[in-house]
Design an enzyme around this catalytic site. Structure first.
Site, PDB file in Angstrom:
ATOM      1  N   CYS A 156       0.815  -1.229   0.000  1.00  0.00           N
ATOM      2  CA  CYS A 156       0.000   0.000   0.000  1.00  0.00           C
ATOM      3  C   CYS A 156       0.843   1.270   0.000  1.00  0.00           C
ATOM      4  O   CYS A 156       0.327   2.355  -0.269  1.00  0.00           O
ATOM      5  CB  CYS A 156      -0.949   0.016   1.190  1.00  0.00           C
ATOM      6  SG  CYS A 156      -2.278  -1.168   1.005  1.00  0.00           S
TER       7      CYS A 156
HETATM    8  N1  COA Z   1     -20.416  -9.136   7.621  1.00  0.00           N
HETATM    9  C1  COA Z   1     -20.905  -9.255   8.862  1.00  0.00           C
HETATM   10  N2  COA Z   1     -20.170  -9.527   9.945  1.00  0.00           N
HETATM   11  C2  COA Z   1     -18.844  -9.698   9.748  1.00  0.00           C
HETATM   12  C3  COA Z   1     -18.245  -9.604   8.494  1.00  0.00           C
HETATM   13  C4  COA Z   1     -19.087  -9.314   7.394  1.00  0.00           C
HETATM   14  N3  COA Z   1     -18.601  -9.197   6.152  1.00  0.00           N
HETATM   15  N4  COA Z   1     -16.923  -9.807   8.607  1.00  0.00           N
HETATM   16  C5  COA Z   1     -16.671 -10.028   9.914  1.00  0.00           C
HETATM   17  N5  COA Z   1     -17.845  -9.976  10.609  1.00  0.00           N
HETATM   18  C6  COA Z   1     -18.030 -10.185  12.038  1.00  0.00           C
HETATM   19  C7  COA Z   1     -17.012 -11.146  12.611  1.00  0.00           C
HETATM   20  O1  COA Z   1     -17.454 -12.474  12.449  1.00  0.00           O
HETATM   21  C8  COA Z   1     -16.974 -10.743  14.073  1.00  0.00           C
HETATM   22  O2  COA Z   1     -18.086 -11.308  14.755  1.00  0.00           O
HETATM   23  P1  COA Z   1     -17.925 -11.829  16.261  1.00  0.00           P
HETATM   24  O3  COA Z   1     -17.519 -10.607  17.057  1.00  0.00           O
HETATM   25  O4  COA Z   1     -19.279 -12.353  16.551  1.00  0.00           O
HETATM   26  O5  COA Z   1     -16.849 -12.871  16.212  1.00  0.00           O
HETATM   27  C9  COA Z   1     -17.200  -9.229  14.013  1.00  0.00           C
HETATM   28  O6  COA Z   1     -17.803  -8.966  12.741  1.00  0.00           O
HETATM   29  C10 COA Z   1     -15.919  -8.429  14.123  1.00  0.00           C
HETATM   30  O7  COA Z   1     -14.943  -8.963  13.205  1.00  0.00           O
HETATM   31  P2  COA Z   1     -13.529  -8.360  13.016  1.00  0.00           P
HETATM   32  O8  COA Z   1     -12.812  -9.006  11.864  1.00  0.00           O
HETATM   33  O9  COA Z   1     -12.809  -8.360  14.328  1.00  0.00           O
HETATM   34  O10 COA Z   1     -13.940  -6.886  12.546  1.00  0.00           O
HETATM   35  P3  COA Z   1     -13.249  -5.499  12.768  1.00  0.00           P
HETATM   36  O11 COA Z   1     -14.165  -4.666  13.553  1.00  0.00           O
HETATM   37  O12 COA Z   1     -11.824  -5.623  13.189  1.00  0.00           O
HETATM   38  O13 COA Z   1     -13.238  -4.910  11.264  1.00  0.00           O
HETATM   39  C11 COA Z   1     -11.750  -4.714   9.392  1.00  0.00           C
HETATM   40  C12 COA Z   1     -12.626  -5.631  10.224  1.00  0.00           C
HETATM   41  C13 COA Z   1     -10.969  -5.555   8.387  1.00  0.00           C
HETATM   42  C14 COA Z   1     -12.636  -3.738   8.608  1.00  0.00           C
HETATM   43  C15 COA Z   1     -10.809  -3.916  10.301  1.00  0.00           C
HETATM   44  O14 COA Z   1     -10.133  -4.780  11.175  1.00  0.00           O
HETATM   45  C16 COA Z   1      -9.777  -3.119   9.538  1.00  0.00           C
HETATM   46  O15 COA Z   1     -10.095  -2.285   8.725  1.00  0.00           O
HETATM   47  N6  COA Z   1      -8.496  -3.319   9.859  1.00  0.00           N
HETATM   48  C17 COA Z   1      -7.409  -2.608   9.193  1.00  0.00           C
HETATM   49  C18 COA Z   1      -7.468  -2.921   7.780  1.00  0.00           C
HETATM   50  C19 COA Z   1      -6.363  -2.338   6.973  1.00  0.00           C
HETATM   51  O16 COA Z   1      -6.093  -1.177   6.984  1.00  0.00           O
HETATM   52  N7  COA Z   1      -5.702  -3.166   6.239  1.00  0.00           N
HETATM   53  C20 COA Z   1      -4.705  -2.730   5.381  1.00  0.00           C
HETATM   54  C21 COA Z   1      -4.950  -3.421   4.123  1.00  0.00           C
HETATM   55  S1  COA Z   1      -3.837  -2.802   2.972  1.00  0.00           S
END
Ligand code: COA
Length: 372
Positions: A156
Site C-alpha cells: 500500500c
Molecule cells: N459481515 C458481517 N459480519 C462480519 C463480516 C461481514 N462481512 N466480517 C466479519 N464480521 C463479524 C465477525 O465475524 C466478528 O463477529 P464476532 O464478534 O461475533 O466474532 C465481528 O464482525 C468483528 O470482526 P472483526 O474481523 O474483528 O472486525 P473489525 O471490527 O476488526 O473490522 C476490518 C474488520 C478488516 C474492517 C478492520 O479490522 C480493519 O479495517 N483493519 C485494518 C485494515 C487495513 O487497513 N488493512 C490494510 C490493508 S492494505
C-alpha cells in the site's frame, strides 16, 4: 541538490462498479451454495457453515459503500467469485500497462508535458501481473517515453515510496522528470469468498508526474520533504510467488491471495503512522497547524479519523482530511494519490499538505508538499 515538484496527477477509474448491496447478495448466494454442497460435513462438524455478510457491517467497520472493478460479472457470479481477466497474448498490452498508461497520459496532460519529456517511469504497485519484463518498461514503451523504467512493490505504500525514489533521483540530478504509476488491480488478489475481507478492495490506476523545480510557470506542488519507514510484520501477507508450483497442495491455497489480521493491523499501524507523521513534520520544521490538508491512505475510515485527529490534535474538518474510500474502497497504493488528485485544485500558493500511505510490510511513506 535540485528541488522537486509534482506537476500533474492522473486517475484511471474503471467503468464498472459494485455496490455493497450487490456484493453482499452475491456473497450470501455463494455462502448458501457452499453450505448446501457441504451440508453433510457441516452436520458432522468437519466444517463450520459460512455466515452471511452484511452491508451494515461493511459500512460501519470500514466506511466503504461501493468499489470500481475491471470485471464485475466474474466477481458477482456466486459459482465463480473471481474477476474474469484472461491472460493477454504477449504481443498485446497487459492489464496493468493499459490502465497505467491511461492514468499516466492524464498526468502528462495535466502538467502539459509529453512522454518525450519523461526520463524515468516507475511502476509502483502492490501486485504485479507477471515477473518480467517490468510493467514499468512496458508503460514506458506504450507512452513513447525515453530513459529507463522499473517496477517496485511496497504494497500500500508503493506510491509514496515511488515518489521518494523518483524525487531522490531528481534531487541528485540523474534525471529531470519522472512518472510514478500505480496500477492497482486489487480485485485479482482479493479473496472474494472470505467474509472477513471480501468488501475491502477495488481497482484503479493513478500516476504522478515529478519534475525538477526550476522555472516552472504552471501550477505545481513543491515537494518539501519525503520520508519512508518499514517494520516487518506478517499481519498483512500474500504468499503468491515463484514457489507456488513447487508446493504439494492444491492451487486453491487461501494464502495465495490477500490475508490480514485486521484487528492487529489496526492496533499496530495507527501508532506507527501517527508517530511517523509527527516526527517527519517536526524534523522538517512544519507545524501540524500549517497543514491545510491530509491526503491519507484509503483503507478504513475509522483509521483515517484516528490519524487525522492525532496529527492535528483535534477532529479534522471534512475538507482537511478528505476520504475517497466510500466510492473506491481500498485501492492499495493508489488511494492517497486519488485523494490528492481530486482534492488539491483549491490550494493557493503557499498552502501546505501531507500525502501519507501505510500498509503491508509494515510500511509508511509521507510526502510534505506546498503549492508553488
Ligand atoms: N459481515 C458481517 N459480519 C462480519 C463480516 C461481514 N462481512 N466480517 C466479519 N464480521 C463479524 C465477525 O465475524 C466478528 O463477529 P464476532 O464478534 O461475533 O466474532 C465481528 O464482525 C468483528 O470482526 P472483526 O474481523 O474483528 O472486525 P473489525 O471490527 O476488526 O473490522 C476490518 C474488520 C478488516 C474492517 C478492520 O479490522 C480493519 O479495517 N483493519 C485494518 C485494515 C487495513 O487497513 N488493512 C490494510 C490493508 S492494505
Amino acid at each position: 541538490m535540485h528541488n522537486v515538484a509534482i506537476t500533474g496527477t492522473g486517475v484511471f477509474t474503471p467503468s464498472q462498479t459494485i455496490s455493497n448491496d450487490e456484493l453482499v447478495a452475491s456473497f450470501n448466494a455463494y455462502a448458501d451454495l457452499w453450505n448446501a454442497e457441504n451440508a453433510a460435513s457441516i452436520e458432522a462438524g468437519v466444517y463450520a457453515a459460512k455466515d452471511h455478510s452484511s452491508r451494515e457491517f461493511i459500512v460501519s467497520s470500514s466506511g466503504i459503500e461501493s468499489r470500481y472493478v475491471l470485471d464485475r460479472k466474474g466477481v458477482l457470479d456466486p459459482s465463480r467469485m473471481f474477476p474474469s481477466l484472461p491472460a493477454r497474448p504477449d504481443d498485446e498490452p497487459g492489464y496493468m500497462a493499459e490502465i497505467g498508461v491511461d492514468a499516466a497520459q492524464k498526468a502528462l496532460s495535466a502538467a502539459r508535458r509529453s512522454a518525450a519529456d519523461v526520463d524515468l517511469v516507475i511502476c509502483a504497485a502492490s501486485n504485479m501481473e507477471r515477473a518480467y519484463p517490468a510493467i514499468g518498461v512496458e508503460i514506458q514503451q506504450l507512452l513513447g517515453a525515453g530513459g529507463f523504467a522499473f517496477d517496485m512493490n511496497v504494497a500500500c505504500s508503493s506510491a509514496t515510496f515511488g515518489i521518494q525514489t523518483a524525487a531522490d533521483m531528481i534531487r541528485a540530478g540523474s534525471i529531470r522528470t519522472a512518472l510514478v504509476v500505480n496500477p492497482e488491480i486489487c480485485s485479482a488478489h482479493l479473496e472474494w469468498r472470505d467474509r472477513d475481507c471480501h468488501f475491502i478492495f477495488g481497482d484503479v490506476a493513478t500516476a504522478t508526474l515529478l519534475e525538477r523545480d526550476e522555472g516552472l510557470e504552471r501550477r505545481h506542488f513543491k515537494v518539501l520533504s519525503t520520508r519512508c519507514a518499514t517494520q516487518f510484520s506478517n499481519n498483512i501477507r500474500n504468499n503468491n510467488g515463484y514457489l507456488r508450483r513447487t508446493h504439494d497442495q492444491t492451487e486453491d491455497r487461501r494464502d495465495m491471495q490477500f490475508m490480514q489480521n485486521g484487528r492487529k493491523v489496526f492496533k499496530e499501524v495507527l501508532p506507527l503512522v501517527s508517530q511517523h507523521i509527527a516526527d517527519h513534520l517536526n524534523d522538517t520544521g512544519v507545524a501540524a497547524s500549517d497543514l491545510r490538508r491530509l491526503w491519507l491512505h484509503q483503507a478504513n475510515k475509522t483509521m483515517n479519523d484516528y490519524i487525522g485527529k492525532k496529527v492535528l490534535g483535534r477532529t479534522p474538518e471534512p475538507m482537511e482530511q478528505p476520504n475517497i474510500l466510500q466510492d473506491y474502497a481500498n485501492t492499495s497504493s493508489a488511494g492517497s494519490i486519488i485523494a490528492f488528485s481530486k482534492y488539491s485544485n483549491d490550494f493557493l500558493k503557499g498552502d501546505r499538505g501531507l500525502i501519507c500511505s501505510f500498509g503491508a510490510g509494515y510500511s509508511v511513506g509521507s510526502v510534505i508538499v506546498e503549492r508553488g
